[in-house]
Scaffold this motif. Structure first.
Motif, PDB file in Angstrom:
ATOM      1  N   GLU A 270       0.830  -1.205   0.000  1.00 64.67           N
ATOM      2  CA  GLU A 270       0.000   0.000   0.000  1.00 64.67           C
ATOM      3  C   GLU A 270       0.864   1.253   0.000  1.00 64.67           C
ATOM      4  O   GLU A 270       0.568   2.217  -0.718  1.00 64.67           O
ATOM      5  CB  GLU A 270      -0.932  -0.001   1.209  1.00 64.67           C
ATOM      6  CG  GLU A 270      -2.063  -1.003   1.098  1.00 64.67           C
ATOM      7  CD  GLU A 270      -2.904  -1.068   2.357  1.00 64.67           C
ATOM      8  OE1 GLU A 270      -2.648  -0.286   3.305  1.00 64.67           O
ATOM      9  OE2 GLU A 270      -3.828  -1.900   2.400  1.00 64.67           O
ATOM     10  N   LEU A 271       1.936   1.235   0.798  1.00 62.73           N
ATOM     11  CA  LEU A 271       2.832   2.393   0.836  1.00 62.73           C
ATOM     12  C   LEU A 271       3.486   2.613  -0.525  1.00 62.73           C
ATOM     13  O   LEU A 271       3.574   3.752  -1.011  1.00 62.73           O
ATOM     14  CB  LEU A 271       3.898   2.209   1.913  1.00 62.73           C
ATOM     15  CG  LEU A 271       3.425   2.305   3.352  1.00 62.73           C
ATOM     16  CD1 LEU A 271       4.557   1.954   4.310  1.00 62.73           C
ATOM     17  CD2 LEU A 271       2.903   3.705   3.653  1.00 62.73           C
ATOM     18  N   LEU A 272       3.948   1.535  -1.145  1.00 65.28           N
ATOM     19  CA  LEU A 272       4.568   1.652  -2.466  1.00 65.28           C
ATOM     20  C   LEU A 272       3.561   2.154  -3.495  1.00 65.28           C
ATOM     21  O   LEU A 272       3.895   2.984  -4.350  1.00 65.28           O
ATOM     22  CB  LEU A 272       5.140   0.304  -2.906  1.00 65.28           C
ATOM     23  CG  LEU A 272       6.397  -0.159  -2.176  1.00 65.28           C
ATOM     24  CD1 LEU A 272       6.769  -1.568  -2.580  1.00 65.28           C
ATOM     25  CD2 LEU A 272       7.550   0.786  -2.425  1.00 65.28           C
ATOM     26  N   ARG A 273       2.331   1.661  -3.391  1.00 60.87           N
ATOM     27  CA  ARG A 273       1.286   2.102  -4.322  1.00 60.87           C
ATOM     28  C   ARG A 273       1.014   3.599  -4.137  1.00 60.87           C
ATOM     29  O   ARG A 273       0.880   4.347  -5.107  1.00 60.87           O
ATOM     30  CB  ARG A 273       0.004   1.310  -4.059  1.00 60.87           C
ATOM     31  CG  ARG A 273      -1.068   1.533  -5.107  1.00 60.87           C
ATOM     32  CD  ARG A 273      -2.320   0.705  -4.847  1.00 60.87           C
ATOM     33  NE  ARG A 273      -2.042  -0.706  -4.702  1.00 60.87           N
ATOM     34  CZ  ARG A 273      -2.425  -1.460  -3.666  1.00 60.87           C
ATOM     35  NH1 ARG A 273      -3.091  -0.932  -2.679  1.00 60.87           N
ATOM     36  NH2 ARG A 273      -2.134  -2.741  -3.621  1.00 60.87           N
ATOM     37  N   ASP A 274       0.936   4.040  -2.865  1.00 60.16           N
ATOM     38  CA  ASP A 274       0.711   5.461  -2.592  1.00 60.16           C
ATOM     39  C   ASP A 274       1.860   6.316  -3.117  1.00 60.16           C
ATOM     40  O   ASP A 274       1.642   7.375  -3.718  1.00 60.16           O
ATOM     41  CB  ASP A 274       0.537   5.700  -1.088  1.00 60.16           C
ATOM     42  CG  ASP A 274      -0.782   5.133  -0.564  1.00 60.16           C
ATOM     43  OD1 ASP A 274      -1.662   4.822  -1.393  1.00 60.16           O
ATOM     44  OD2 ASP A 274      -0.912   5.004   0.671  1.00 60.16           O
TER      45      ASP A 274
ATOM     46  N   PHE B 191       3.897   5.571  -5.551  1.00 62.65           N
ATOM     47  CA  PHE B 191       3.842   5.559  -7.006  1.00 62.65           C
ATOM     48  C   PHE B 191       2.780   6.536  -7.497  1.00 62.65           C
ATOM     49  O   PHE B 191       3.004   7.276  -8.461  1.00 62.65           O
ATOM     50  CB  PHE B 191       3.540   4.145  -7.520  1.00 62.65           C
ATOM     51  CG  PHE B 191       3.398   4.062  -9.010  1.00 62.65           C
ATOM     52  CD1 PHE B 191       4.521   4.154  -9.819  1.00 62.65           C
ATOM     53  CD2 PHE B 191       2.165   3.916  -9.602  1.00 62.65           C
ATOM     54  CE1 PHE B 191       4.406   4.086 -11.198  1.00 62.65           C
ATOM     55  CE2 PHE B 191       2.026   3.861 -10.975  1.00 62.65           C
ATOM     56  CZ  PHE B 191       3.160   3.941 -11.770  1.00 62.65           C
ATOM     57  N   GLN B 192       1.630   6.547  -6.815  1.00 60.11           N
ATOM     58  CA  GLN B 192       0.549   7.450  -7.212  1.00 60.11           C
ATOM     59  C   GLN B 192       0.991   8.906  -7.049  1.00 60.11           C
ATOM     60  O   GLN B 192       0.746   9.740  -7.933  1.00 60.11           O
ATOM     61  CB  GLN B 192      -0.703   7.171  -6.356  1.00 60.11           C
ATOM     62  CG  GLN B 192      -1.959   7.774  -6.893  1.00 60.11           C
ATOM     63  CD  GLN B 192      -2.386   7.160  -8.213  1.00 60.11           C
ATOM     64  OE1 GLN B 192      -2.097   5.998  -8.488  1.00 60.11           O
ATOM     65  NE2 GLN B 192      -3.060   7.923  -9.038  1.00 60.11           N
TER      66      GLN B 192
ATOM     67  N   ASP C  22       4.759  13.933 -11.561  1.00 57.29           N
ATOM     68  CA  ASP C  22       5.259  13.919 -12.945  1.00 57.29           C
ATOM     69  C   ASP C  22       4.265  14.599 -13.876  1.00 57.29           C
ATOM     70  O   ASP C  22       4.657  15.355 -14.774  1.00 57.29           O
ATOM     71  CB  ASP C  22       5.518  12.485 -13.411  1.00 57.29           C
ATOM     72  CG  ASP C  22       6.726  11.857 -12.743  1.00 57.29           C
ATOM     73  OD1 ASP C  22       7.503  12.597 -12.090  1.00 57.29           O
ATOM     74  OD2 ASP C  22       6.892  10.625 -12.867  1.00 57.29           O
ATOM     75  N   LYS C  23       2.993  14.353 -13.658  1.00 62.89           N
ATOM     76  CA  LYS C  23       1.959  14.962 -14.489  1.00 62.89           C
ATOM     77  C   LYS C  23       1.977  16.485 -14.327  1.00 62.89           C
ATOM     78  O   LYS C  23       1.939  17.231 -15.322  1.00 62.89           O
ATOM     79  CB  LYS C  23       0.588  14.405 -14.094  1.00 62.89           C
ATOM     80  CG  LYS C  23      -0.544  14.854 -14.968  1.00 62.89           C
ATOM     81  CD  LYS C  23      -1.838  14.185 -14.547  1.00 62.89           C
ATOM     82  CE  LYS C  23      -2.996  14.636 -15.423  1.00 62.89           C
ATOM     83  NZ  LYS C  23      -4.253  13.987 -15.011  1.00 62.89           N
ATOM     84  N   LEU C  24       2.068  16.942 -13.060  1.00 61.59           N
ATOM     85  CA  LEU C  24       2.144  18.391 -12.811  1.00 61.59           C
ATOM     86  C   LEU C  24       3.401  18.987 -13.441  1.00 61.59           C
ATOM     87  O   LEU C  24       3.355  20.080 -14.029  1.00 61.59           O
ATOM     88  CB  LEU C  24       2.122  18.670 -11.309  1.00 61.59           C
ATOM     89  CG  LEU C  24       0.787  18.436 -10.597  1.00 61.59           C
ATOM     90  CD1 LEU C  24       0.958  18.608  -9.090  1.00 61.59           C
ATOM     91  CD2 LEU C  24      -0.276  19.384 -11.122  1.00 61.59           C
ATOM     92  N   GLN C  25       4.516  18.281 -13.332  1.00 61.00           N
ATOM     93  CA  GLN C  25       5.769  18.770 -13.897  1.00 61.00           C
ATOM     94  C   GLN C  25       5.671  18.871 -15.417  1.00 61.00           C
ATOM     95  O   GLN C  25       6.150  19.832 -16.018  1.00 61.00           O
ATOM     96  CB  GLN C  25       6.927  17.841 -13.493  1.00 61.00           C
ATOM     97  CG  GLN C  25       8.286  18.364 -13.877  1.00 61.00           C
ATOM     98  CD  GLN C  25       8.615  19.679 -13.188  1.00 61.00           C
ATOM     99  OE1 GLN C  25       8.323  19.870 -12.016  1.00 61.00           O
ATOM    100  NE2 GLN C  25       9.216  20.598 -13.916  1.00 61.00           N
ATOM    101  N   ARG C  26       5.044  17.881 -16.048  1.00 60.92           N
ATOM    102  CA  ARG C  26       4.862  17.934 -17.508  1.00 60.92           C
ATOM    103  C   ARG C  26       4.008  19.139 -17.907  1.00 60.92           C
ATOM    104  O   ARG C  26       4.310  19.822 -18.895  1.00 60.92           O
ATOM    105  CB  ARG C  26       4.217  16.640 -18.017  1.00 60.92           C
ATOM    106  CG  ARG C  26       5.186  15.480 -18.150  1.00 60.92           C
ATOM    107  CD  ARG C  26       4.600  14.336 -18.961  1.00 60.92           C
ATOM    108  NE  ARG C  26       3.363  13.818 -18.413  1.00 60.92           N
ATOM    109  CZ  ARG C  26       3.272  12.831 -17.514  1.00 60.92           C
ATOM    110  NH1 ARG C  26       4.367  12.259 -17.076  1.00 60.92           N
ATOM    111  NH2 ARG C  26       2.096  12.430 -17.087  1.00 60.92           N
ATOM    112  N   GLU C  27       2.954  19.388 -17.133  1.00 65.01           N
ATOM    113  CA  GLU C  27       2.109  20.554 -17.426  1.00 65.01           C
ATOM    114  C   GLU C  27       2.905  21.851 -17.275  1.00 65.01           C
ATOM    115  O   GLU C  27       2.802  22.753 -18.111  1.00 65.01           O
ATOM    116  CB  GLU C  27       0.884  20.568 -16.519  1.00 65.01           C
ATOM    117  CG  GLU C  27      -0.146  19.508 -16.870  1.00 65.01           C
ATOM    118  CD  GLU C  27      -1.348  19.554 -15.941  1.00 65.01           C
ATOM    119  OE1 GLU C  27      -1.542  20.561 -15.235  1.00 65.01           O
ATOM    120  OE2 GLU C  27      -2.105  18.560 -15.929  1.00 65.01           O
TER     121      GLU C  27
END
Length: 131
Positions: free
Chosen positions: A89-93, A95-96, A102-107
């Protein structure tokens, strides 16, 4: 002298009396239940995990083996499974979060690139007007 020393030691040892331990009825019952529990080991208890060909794809574990009979419960399996689940769960969080960052950085990069293009365009237009 030696005979007398040995005789005195034997007398001292004879005086030392070990008192029998008094065991309560409750302790006797608990001991009898434990012995009965370990005396009645079934195949299921001996081999708690299903064979690979018996698994149906689910994470079925035999943690509650004889839970009605046993006085003690082995929580090691539960602890390990819970620790792995928590780690996943921690790894999933993480990663999310990384995915969102990354999405914000791309924007941001896209906006910065667009602004640079606009500045370059304005500069070129200024240069064209001066000519």
């Amino acid at each position: 002298d030696e005979v007398q020393a040995i005789a005195s030691m034997m007398e001292k040892q004879a005086k030392i009396v070990v008192k029998p331990k008094e065991v309560s009825q409750e302790e006797k019952q608990r001991k009898a239940a434990l012995l009965a529990q370990y005396a009645n080991v079934t195949d299921e208890e001996e081999y708690p995990f299903p064979a690979p060909d018996e698994q149906d794809g689910s994470n079925a574990t035999a943690v509650n083996i004889g839970s009605e009979k046993s006085l003690f419960r082995n929580t090691n399996v539960e602890d390990v499974l819970n620790a792995r689940k928590l780690e996943r769960e921690l790894l999933r969080d993480e990663f999310q979060k990384k995915k969102e960052q990354d999405k914000l950085q791309r924007e941001k990069d896209k906006l910065a690139k667009q602004e640079r293009k606009e500045k370059e365009k304005k500069r070129t237009q200024k240069g064209e007007r001066k000519r």
